[in-house]
Design an enzyme around this catalytic site. Structure first.
Site, PDB file in Angstrom:
ATOM      1  N   TYR A   1      -7.510 -51.600 -13.982  1.00  0.00           N
ATOM      2  CA  TYR A   1      -6.082 -51.257 -14.102  1.00  0.00           C
ATOM      3  C   TYR A   1      -5.361 -51.309 -12.748  1.00  0.00           C
ATOM      4  O   TYR A   1      -5.906 -50.901 -11.726  1.00  0.00           O
ATOM      5  CB  TYR A   1      -5.877 -49.873 -14.722  1.00  0.00           C
ATOM      6  CG  TYR A   1      -6.170 -49.804 -16.208  1.00  0.00           C
ATOM      7  CD1 TYR A   1      -6.371 -50.957 -16.967  1.00  0.00           C
ATOM      8  CD2 TYR A   1      -6.234 -48.584 -16.867  1.00  0.00           C
ATOM      9  CE1 TYR A   1      -6.643 -50.890 -18.316  1.00  0.00           C
ATOM     10  CE2 TYR A   1      -6.508 -48.511 -18.226  1.00  0.00           C
ATOM     11  CZ  TYR A   1      -6.717 -49.662 -18.944  1.00  0.00           C
ATOM     12  OH  TYR A   1      -6.978 -49.586 -20.284  1.00  0.00           O
TER      13      TYR A   1
ATOM     14  N   LEU B   1       2.775 -47.497 -29.138  1.00  0.00           N
ATOM     15  CA  LEU B   1       4.146 -48.001 -29.352  1.00  0.00           C
ATOM     16  C   LEU B   1       4.196 -49.520 -29.146  1.00  0.00           C
ATOM     17  O   LEU B   1       5.262 -50.075 -28.845  1.00  0.00           O
ATOM     18  CB  LEU B   1       5.114 -47.297 -28.382  1.00  0.00           C
ATOM     19  CG  LEU B   1       5.091 -45.767 -28.450  1.00  0.00           C
ATOM     20  CD1 LEU B   1       5.937 -45.162 -27.328  1.00  0.00           C
ATOM     21  CD2 LEU B   1       5.595 -45.279 -29.810  1.00  0.00           C
ATOM     22  N   ALA B   2       3.048 -50.170 -29.323  1.00  0.00           N
ATOM     23  CA  ALA B   2       2.956 -51.630 -29.167  1.00  0.00           C
ATOM     24  C   ALA B   2       3.476 -52.060 -27.792  1.00  0.00           C
ATOM     25  O   ALA B   2       4.166 -53.087 -27.675  1.00  0.00           O
ATOM     26  CB  ALA B   2       3.703 -52.348 -30.287  1.00  0.00           C
ATOM     27  N   GLY B   3       3.168 -51.270 -26.797  1.00  0.00           N
ATOM     28  CA  GLY B   3       3.602 -51.593 -25.436  1.00  0.00           C
ATOM     29  C   GLY B   3       5.111 -51.550 -25.272  1.00  0.00           C
ATOM     30  O   GLY B   3       5.660 -52.154 -24.346  1.00  0.00           O
TER      31      GLY B   3
HETATM   32  N1  LIG Z   1      -9.053 -49.795 -24.213  1.00  0.00           N
HETATM   33  C1  LIG Z   1      -8.232 -50.804 -24.059  1.00  0.00           C
HETATM   34  O1  LIG Z   1      -8.612 -51.989 -24.199  1.00  0.00           O
HETATM   35  C2  LIG Z   1      -6.806 -50.538 -23.698  1.00  0.00           C
HETATM   36  C3  LIG Z   1      -5.874 -51.590 -23.723  1.00  0.00           C
HETATM   37  C4  LIG Z   1      -4.545 -51.295 -23.397  1.00  0.00           C
HETATM   38  C5  LIG Z   1      -4.181 -49.994 -23.051  1.00  0.00           C
HETATM   39  N2  LIG Z   1      -5.127 -49.013 -23.019  1.00  0.00           N
HETATM   40  C6  LIG Z   1      -4.759 -47.619 -22.645  1.00  0.00           C
HETATM   41  O2  LIG Z   1      -3.698 -47.198 -23.464  1.00  0.00           O
HETATM   42  C7  LIG Z   1      -2.628 -46.718 -22.660  1.00  0.00           C
HETATM   43  C8  LIG Z   1      -1.327 -46.893 -23.387  1.00  0.00           C
HETATM   44  O3  LIG Z   1      -1.074 -48.273 -23.657  1.00  0.00           O
HETATM   45  P1  LIG Z   1       0.401 -48.842 -23.556  1.00  0.00           P
HETATM   46  O4  LIG Z   1       0.916 -48.605 -22.184  1.00  0.00           O
HETATM   47  O5  LIG Z   1       0.432 -50.202 -24.098  1.00  0.00           O
HETATM   48  O6  LIG Z   1       1.142 -47.771 -24.545  1.00  0.00           O
HETATM   49  P2  LIG Z   1       2.517 -47.818 -25.340  1.00  0.00           P
HETATM   50  O7  LIG Z   1       2.964 -46.409 -25.490  1.00  0.00           O
HETATM   51  O8  LIG Z   1       2.362 -48.626 -26.576  1.00  0.00           O
HETATM   52  O9  LIG Z   1       3.524 -48.609 -24.405  1.00  0.00           O
HETATM   53  C9  LIG Z   1       4.053 -48.050 -23.245  1.00  0.00           C
HETATM   54  C10 LIG Z   1       5.290 -48.830 -22.856  1.00  0.00           C
HETATM   55  O10 LIG Z   1       6.302 -48.514 -23.796  1.00  0.00           O
HETATM   56  C11 LIG Z   1       7.442 -48.044 -23.093  1.00  0.00           C
HETATM   57  N3  LIG Z   1       8.063 -46.937 -23.838  1.00  0.00           N
HETATM   58  C12 LIG Z   1       7.491 -45.801 -24.221  1.00  0.00           C
HETATM   59  N4  LIG Z   1       8.386 -45.010 -24.875  1.00  0.00           N
HETATM   60  C13 LIG Z   1       9.523 -45.690 -24.889  1.00  0.00           C
HETATM   61  C14 LIG Z   1      10.786 -45.411 -25.410  1.00  0.00           C
HETATM   62  N5  LIG Z   1      11.043 -44.265 -26.066  1.00  0.00           N
HETATM   63  N6  LIG Z   1      11.752 -46.337 -25.256  1.00  0.00           N
HETATM   64  C15 LIG Z   1      11.500 -47.504 -24.602  1.00  0.00           C
HETATM   65  N7  LIG Z   1      10.298 -47.827 -24.074  1.00  0.00           N
HETATM   66  C16 LIG Z   1       9.319 -46.920 -24.214  1.00  0.00           C
HETATM   67  C17 LIG Z   1       6.921 -47.503 -21.779  1.00  0.00           C
HETATM   68  O11 LIG Z   1       7.960 -47.553 -20.807  1.00  0.00           O
HETATM   69  P3  LIG Z   1       8.222 -46.272 -19.839  1.00  0.00           P
HETATM   70  O12 LIG Z   1       7.050 -46.180 -18.931  1.00  0.00           O
HETATM   71  O13 LIG Z   1       9.494 -46.679 -19.151  1.00  0.00           O
HETATM   72  O14 LIG Z   1       8.395 -45.071 -20.699  1.00  0.00           O
HETATM   73  C18 LIG Z   1       5.796 -48.466 -21.479  1.00  0.00           C
HETATM   74  O15 LIG Z   1       6.268 -49.640 -20.841  1.00  0.00           O
HETATM   75  C19 LIG Z   1      -2.788 -47.481 -21.332  1.00  0.00           C
HETATM   76  O16 LIG Z   1      -2.187 -46.821 -20.244  1.00  0.00           O
HETATM   77  C20 LIG Z   1      -4.284 -47.518 -21.198  1.00  0.00           C
HETATM   78  O17 LIG Z   1      -4.742 -46.295 -20.635  1.00  0.00           O
HETATM   79  C21 LIG Z   1      -6.416 -49.253 -23.351  1.00  0.00           C
END
Ligand SMILES: NC(=O)c1ccc[n+]([C@@H]2O[C@H](COP(=O)([O-])OP(=O)(O)OC[C@H]3O[C@@H](n4cnc5c(N)ncnc54)[C@H](OP(=O)(O)O)[C@@H]3O)[C@@H](O)[C@H]2O)c1
Length: 301
Positions: free
Chosen positions: A53, A213-215
């Protein structure tokens, strides 16, 4: 904030801070310390890392610098990290293509590097990041046993494995896997289709759900199906009287009987507060829950 008991000795928080995007948050080391303290005060004690990461694989190191600045934090939190993905990177000039590696020498070296970067003596949960098609399950068992015996890793789990892959590795592994981390959100329900969620129920394992939240795509649809899902979530938000559709998504994930943890992707405190609120309070009805599943493309019969 609710805890999830993964076994008699180990619990994690129901909301986990995902540290994949931590470098985007532009925090100083002191601000990372304050952020970790802020999370702990709210009952969020589990932090999810991976060796890869951060653009330059630096996120573990940033977190480690925070632990060095405030060493009392270590005993208040659970650190999850992952290994086995090799990607071309300035640090690894010899890696030309992506691949997975569960060879003993590689896993041991990666864990040592994670411990160095995190500046701590042990990892609470080590996950094998992806299923390595060339895995030697007996060798992997030896590796995990060695890490446990040396006190470097307390518990182990898997990430992104199918039920068959999970069962195959577990069959050869003496330490029980305490969790399975995989993706689930209303724009991506393959882990309902392929039985991975049901497998967690069968094994009595609480999954850790990533990209809830699908990123961020949930809020910024890129096609008609995604636009439709946003409308469905908005209707259910209104029916439940919630503030924001992110709460609808979190409640949809939490509704499953496997007692999932959600790995949050945001470092925004207001958004994290809403996630905390979504753990309790009004529950989604079965009909609302199935509506989201069906609109996501699940065929009931
Ligand atoms: N095991 C694996 O293979 C794997 C793969 C991917 C991820 N992960 C883990 O899962 C965690 C979460 O994944 P993810 O980051 O993809 O999660 P996510 O919650 O689906 O996406 C986060 C993104 O959504 C945005 N977001 C969240 N709330 C929002 C809102 N209300 N309005 C607009 N944008 C919003 C965030 O922006 P802001 O920061 O501006 O809020 C951020 O860019 C990672 O940090 C990692 O630890 C694991």
């Amino acid at each position: 904030m609710l805890k999830i008991q993964l076994n008699e000795q180990l619990s994690i928080s129901k909301l986990v801070v995902g540290c994949m995007r931590m470098n985007d948050w532009k925090l100083s080391v002191k601000q990372v310390v304050e952020f970790i303290e802020w999370c702990i005060e709210r009952g969020i004690t589990t932090f999810d890392h991976a060796d890869i990461y951060g653009g330059d694989h630096r996120n573990e190191a940033l977190f480690g610098e925070a632990l060095q600045l405030e060493p009392t934090l270590r005993e208040k939190i659970q650190i999850v990290t992952k290994c086995d993905i090799c990607v071309p990177n300035a640090k690894n000039p010899n890696v030309k293509t992506r691949f997975f590696n569960t060879d003993k020498q590689y896993v041991l070296a990666q864990v040592n590097e994670s411990l160095d970067k995190l500046k701590c003596g042990y990892i609470d949960i080590l996950l094998i990041h992806m299923f390595d098609l060339l895995v030697d399950p007996s060798e992997l068992n030896e590796t995990l046993q060695q890490l446990k015996d040396e006190g470097k890793v307390k518990y182990f789990g898997l990430s992104n494995h199918s039920p068959l892959e999970f069962d195959t590795l577990q069959k050869y592994t003496d330490v029980p896997f305490v969790t399975h981390q995989f993706m689930l959100h209303p724009l991506g329900i393959q882990n309902y289709h392929n039985g991975t969620m049901t497998h967690c129920l069968k094994e009595g394992i609480s999954p850790m759900i990533w990209s809830p939240l699908a990123g961020g795509r949930i809020f910024n649809p890129t096609n008609a199906a995604e636009e439709n899902m946003k409308n469905v979530l908005e209707n259910i938000r209104q029916e439940l009287g919630l503030e924001h559709i992110d709460e609808v998504v979190y409640k949809w994930i939490f509704r499953h009987a496997s007692n999932p943890a959600i790995v949050l992707g945001t470092g925004n405190k207001e958004r994290i507060e809403r996630a905390i609120k979504s753990v309790d309070g009004v529950q989604m009805t079965r009909e609302q829950w199935y509506k989201i599943l069906i609109e996501a493309g699940y065929t009931l019969w």
